[in-house]
Motif scaffolding. Sequence first.
Motif, short mmCIF file in Angstrom:
data_model
loop_
_atom_site.label_atom_id
_atom_site.label_comp_id
_atom_site.label_asym_id
_atom_site.label_seq_id
_atom_site.Cartn_x
_atom_site.Cartn_y
_atom_site.Cartn_z
N ILE A 112 0.83 -1.21 0.00
CA ILE A 112 0.00 0.00 0.00
C ILE A 112 0.87 1.26 0.00
O ILE A 112 0.59 2.22 -0.71
CB ILE A 112 -0.94 -0.01 1.22
N GLN A 113 1.93 1.25 0.79
CA GLN A 113 2.80 2.42 0.89
C GLN A 113 3.50 2.74 -0.43
O GLN A 113 3.90 3.88 -0.66
CB GLN A 113 3.84 2.22 2.00
N GLN A 114 3.65 1.74 -1.28
CA GLN A 114 4.31 1.96 -2.56
C GLN A 114 3.38 2.56 -3.61
O GLN A 114 3.83 2.95 -4.69
CB GLN A 114 4.88 0.63 -3.07
N LYS A 115 2.10 2.69 -3.29
CA LYS A 115 1.13 3.20 -4.26
C LYS A 115 1.18 4.71 -4.41
O LYS A 115 0.80 5.24 -5.44
CB LYS A 115 -0.29 2.76 -3.88
N GLN A 116 1.59 5.41 -3.34
CA GLN A 116 1.66 6.86 -3.45
C GLN A 116 2.61 7.43 -2.40
O GLN A 116 3.09 6.71 -1.53
CB GLN A 116 0.28 7.48 -3.31
N ARG A 117 2.87 8.73 -2.49
CA ARG A 117 3.75 9.41 -1.55
C ARG A 117 2.88 10.08 -0.47
O ARG A 117 1.79 10.55 -0.74
CB ARG A 117 4.58 10.45 -2.29
N PHE A 118 3.44 10.11 0.75
CA PHE A 118 2.68 10.65 1.88
C PHE A 118 3.44 11.83 2.51
O PHE A 118 4.62 11.73 2.80
CB PHE A 118 2.46 9.57 2.94
N PHE A 119 2.72 12.92 2.72
CA PHE A 119 3.35 14.11 3.27
C PHE A 119 2.80 14.48 4.65
O PHE A 119 3.26 15.42 5.27
CB PHE A 119 3.22 15.27 2.29
N GLU A 120 1.81 13.73 5.09
CA GLU A 120 1.32 13.88 6.46
C GLU A 120 0.76 12.55 6.95
O GLU A 120 0.21 11.77 6.17
CB GLU A 120 0.28 14.98 6.58
N LYS A 121 0.94 12.32 8.22
CA LYS A 121 0.50 11.05 8.81
C LYS A 121 -1.00 11.00 9.00
O LYS A 121 -1.64 9.99 8.74
CB LYS A 121 1.21 10.82 10.15
N GLY A 122 -1.58 12.10 9.46
CA GLY A 122 -2.99 12.12 9.80
C GLY A 122 -3.15 11.92 11.30
O GLY A 122 -2.31 11.33 11.96
N ASN A 123 -4.23 12.43 11.83
CA ASN A 123 -4.49 12.37 13.27
C ASN A 123 -5.61 11.39 13.55
O ASN A 123 -6.72 11.52 13.02
CB ASN A 123 -4.87 13.77 13.77
N LYS A 124 -5.32 10.40 14.38
CA LYS A 124 -6.29 9.34 14.66
C LYS A 124 -7.60 9.89 15.22
O LYS A 124 -8.69 9.53 14.76
CB LYS A 124 -5.71 8.34 15.64
#
Length: 245
Positions: A112-124
């Motif tokens: 899943i992580q290889q599908k796109q780039r992430f610039f924020e984790k997000g808040n649970k």
Amino acid sequence: MFWMDTKIEEVKDFIINWSISINHIDGKEVFKNYYEEILFKRFKRSKDSIILNYKLFFKKIGLIDKNLNPTDILKWIINLMENNEVKLSEIIHYLILIKGEYLQLLKDIDEIQQKQRFFEKGNKSELLKEIKQIRSSLGLKVKDWRLDKEKVLSEFERSGEEWFRFVICELFKKGYYKSLSSLLEAISRRFANYYFHKNLQTNFILKKDFQIPIGYKINWDYINKLVKKYDKFISAKKQFSDFYC
């Protein structure tokens, strides 16, 4: 997929307790002693639910059967311990990966992580609140998860590209959990707050912090060496064929 807050020393203590008791008392008595001697230090309340959680955990990783009796895997580990042939923490990690199906979870997250780039984790907390709001806007009860896949998922998925949101949605599509909220809570404990890995000292994650733009780096070098070592070790013990059942 199992989720527990067991500590590595508690798992070791459980195995050691069985190594002493295996020919003398049954599983119910072992768990009674285990709670009084080990678990009571952390869990002074909710005894029955705590014991049930640990029973489920130990069943999941193949140490006991449905009747709480030691499996051939546990007997094999005890035999190796007596001959100083095993690092107990390593075999526990191996069981978590293979019997506990954690290896598959890590593979799925890596994919899943290889599908796109992430610039924020997000808040649970914010994401949990959002899920509740979506349910409410659709006329569902706040805690009613029964239509999460049919109605809530699409709304939740299109609202952002945070790591948390993207990973939860993709795992949910793969069949992890029935509730988006429960899955979010579970993944948070395994990654965002590192609770699971810290307690079990797994070394499955290279860095506990979120890494832009990857997400979380999985320690495949350690995992692959561990699996190779114990796959080979166990394959030589053909009498333990139930290990892969």
